[in-house]
Design a protein around this motif. Structure first.
Motif, mmCIF file in Angstrom:
data_model
loop_
_atom_site.group_PDB
_atom_site.id
_atom_site.type_symbol
_atom_site.label_atom_id
_atom_site.label_comp_id
_atom_site.label_asym_id
_atom_site.label_seq_id
_atom_site.Cartn_x
_atom_site.Cartn_y
_atom_site.Cartn_z
ATOM 1 N N LEU A 116 -4.810 0.210 8.551
ATOM 2 C CA LEU A 116 -4.406 0.017 8.045
ATOM 3 C C LEU A 116 -4.460 1.161 6.852
ATOM 4 O O LEU A 116 -3.680 1.687 5.993
ATOM 5 C CB LEU A 116 -5.943 -0.913 6.793
ATOM 6 C CG LEU A 116 -5.546 -2.573 7.416
ATOM 7 C CD1 LEU A 116 -6.623 -2.586 6.477
ATOM 8 C CD2 LEU A 116 -4.395 -2.932 7.495
ATOM 9 N N THR A 117 -5.170 2.484 7.505
ATOM 10 C CA THR A 117 -5.527 3.403 6.789
ATOM 11 C C THR A 117 -5.467 5.027 7.475
ATOM 12 O O THR A 117 -4.612 5.358 6.693
ATOM 13 C CB THR A 117 -6.715 3.462 6.156
ATOM 14 O OG1 THR A 117 -7.390 4.568 7.282
ATOM 15 C CG2 THR A 117 -7.514 2.648 5.592
ATOM 16 N N GLN A 177 -9.199 -0.084 -3.406
ATOM 17 C CA GLN A 177 -7.286 -1.082 -3.568
ATOM 18 C C GLN A 177 -8.528 -2.159 -2.424
ATOM 19 O O GLN A 177 -8.862 -2.266 -1.203
ATOM 20 C CB GLN A 177 -6.842 -0.780 -2.268
ATOM 21 C CG GLN A 177 -5.491 0.753 -3.574
ATOM 22 C CD GLN A 177 -4.939 1.485 -2.402
ATOM 23 O OE1 GLN A 177 -5.013 0.963 -1.629
ATOM 24 N NE2 GLN A 177 -4.079 2.434 -3.409
ATOM 25 N N ASN A 178 -7.407 -3.645 -2.531
ATOM 26 C CA ASN A 178 -7.830 -4.635 -1.907
ATOM 27 C C ASN A 178 -7.077 -4.236 -0.754
ATOM 28 O O ASN A 178 -5.680 -4.719 -1.070
ATOM 29 C CB ASN A 178 -7.915 -6.144 -2.539
ATOM 30 C CG ASN A 178 -8.224 -7.404 -2.117
ATOM 31 O OD1 ASN A 178 -8.022 -7.732 -0.269
ATOM 32 N ND2 ASN A 178 -9.015 -8.041 -2.580
ATOM 33 N N MET A 179 -7.166 -4.858 0.372
ATOM 34 C CA MET A 179 -6.170 -4.508 1.801
ATOM 35 C C MET A 179 -6.143 -5.651 1.874
ATOM 36 O O MET A 179 -4.924 -6.044 3.103
ATOM 37 C CB MET A 179 -6.043 -3.737 2.173
ATOM 38 C CG MET A 179 -6.931 -2.034 2.188
ATOM 39 S SD MET A 179 -5.545 -1.075 1.206
ATOM 40 C CE MET A 179 -4.801 -0.466 2.956
ATOM 41 N N CYS A 192 -12.528 -9.898 3.369
ATOM 42 C CA CYS A 192 -11.507 -8.470 2.615
ATOM 43 C C CYS A 192 -11.346 -7.352 2.781
ATOM 44 O O CYS A 192 -12.864 -7.297 2.708
ATOM 45 C CB CYS A 192 -11.480 -8.884 1.110
ATOM 46 S SG CYS A 192 -10.212 -10.953 0.867
ATOM 47 N N THR A 195 -10.208 -0.480 0.213
ATOM 48 C CA THR A 195 -11.178 0.836 0.546
ATOM 49 C C THR A 195 -11.131 1.943 -1.237
ATOM 50 O O THR A 195 -10.338 1.042 -1.523
ATOM 51 C CB THR A 195 -9.799 1.520 1.549
ATOM 52 O OG1 THR A 195 -8.080 0.970 0.830
ATOM 53 C CG2 THR A 195 -9.290 0.115 2.552
ATOM 54 N N ARG A 205 -3.199 3.836 2.605
ATOM 55 C CA ARG A 205 -1.760 3.253 2.653
ATOM 56 C C ARG A 205 -2.146 1.563 2.956
ATOM 57 O O ARG A 205 -2.863 1.593 3.879
ATOM 58 C CB ARG A 205 -0.786 3.935 3.721
ATOM 59 C CG ARG A 205 -1.299 3.723 5.863
ATOM 60 C CD ARG A 205 -0.306 4.045 6.081
ATOM 61 N NE ARG A 205 -0.654 3.784 7.686
ATOM 62 C CZ ARG A 205 -0.771 2.512 8.232
ATOM 63 N NH1 ARG A 205 0.066 1.546 8.031
ATOM 64 N NH2 ARG A 205 -1.171 2.969 10.244
ATOM 65 N N ARG A 206 -0.838 1.271 2.114
ATOM 66 C CA ARG A 206 -0.925 -0.089 2.587
ATOM 67 C C ARG A 206 -0.049 -0.386 4.124
ATOM 68 O O ARG A 206 0.401 0.285 4.100
ATOM 69 C CB ARG A 206 0.179 -1.247 1.669
ATOM 70 C CG ARG A 206 -0.828 -1.056 0.362
ATOM 71 C CD ARG A 206 -0.625 -1.967 -0.900
ATOM 72 N NE ARG A 206 -1.344 -2.519 -1.741
ATOM 73 C CZ ARG A 206 -2.725 -2.973 -1.776
ATOM 74 N NH1 ARG A 206 -2.825 -3.681 -0.878
ATOM 75 N NH2 ARG A 206 -3.314 -3.009 -2.569
#
Length: 206
Positions: A116-117, A177-179, A192, A195, A205-206
């Motif tokens: 994810l990141t 931030q909700n990923m 959930c 980050t 990043r998304r």
């Protein structure tokens, strides 16, 4: 000013010396001090969600169990914010090349976060708690940013119940931030992942 951006004298302070700002003191507790203050911290956690929809997702016994389990993790850190009373806390542990292991559920979580990141090292913030008053957002932000600084990481992550809208809203107000929901972790609930980047660092990043 967040906890990650210290006053000029912070760079010269002893590791066990508290950080003071606006009458609020931030200090890091040892594992033993955390155990001694566990009941007070649990009281604050319960008070912070009392009367909200998030109350159902924050059982006192579960909180104390989470604190006990997290305290055994390598690199565990717990910070408290105090005036004349306890007004906030944040605790967690590092994961990655210098953090905890990469097997089992830890390895799965690490793979998910890296996907994810693009970051292999991060801090799992198990809990962020702030007293429900006008300064609570600033206190929470300072605690969580200071925790990232203390654990030498530029990224924090936390897992929340997908139905805990109050909790997600609180973390969002603190800059998280909700990923979205992620699959593959143990348990009956698909959590959930949220980050948080250290101040001055690019967002995940998304």
């Amino acid at each position: 000013m967040s906890a990650a951006t210290g006053a000029p004298e912070d760079s010269a302070r002893r590791p066990d010396e508290p950080v003071l700002k606006d009458g609020i003191r931030l200090r890091r507790l040892t594992r033993w001090q955390a155990e001694d203050m566990g009941a007070d911290i649990a009281d604050l956690a319960a008070e912070s969600v009392a009367g909200t929809t998030g109350e159902r997702y924050h059982n006192r016994g579960d909180f104390l169990h989470r604190l006990s389990i997290t305290a055994r993790r390598p690199g565990f850190a717990l910070l408290v914010a105090e005036t004349t009373v306890l007004v906030g806390c944040a605790f967690g542990f590092p994961m990655g090349s210098e953090g905890s292991g990469s097997r089992g559920s830890d390895g799965t979580l690490q793979e998910i976060i890296q996907r994810l990141t693009s970051r292999a090292r991060f801090v799992v913030l198990t809990q962020v708690v702030a007293h429900p008053h006008v300064q609570h957002r600033d206190i929470a932000r300072r605690l969580q940013q200071r925790l990232l600084t203390e654990l030498h990481s530029s990224l924090g992550i936390t897992l929340l119940h997908p139905a805990d809208r109050a909790g997600q809203a609180a973390f969002s107000s603190w800059g998280w931030q909700n990923m979205g929901e992620v699959v593959g972790l143990p348990g009956s609930v698909v959590p959930c992942v949220l980050t948080l980047s250290a101040e001055g660092q690019p967002s995940a990043r998304r």
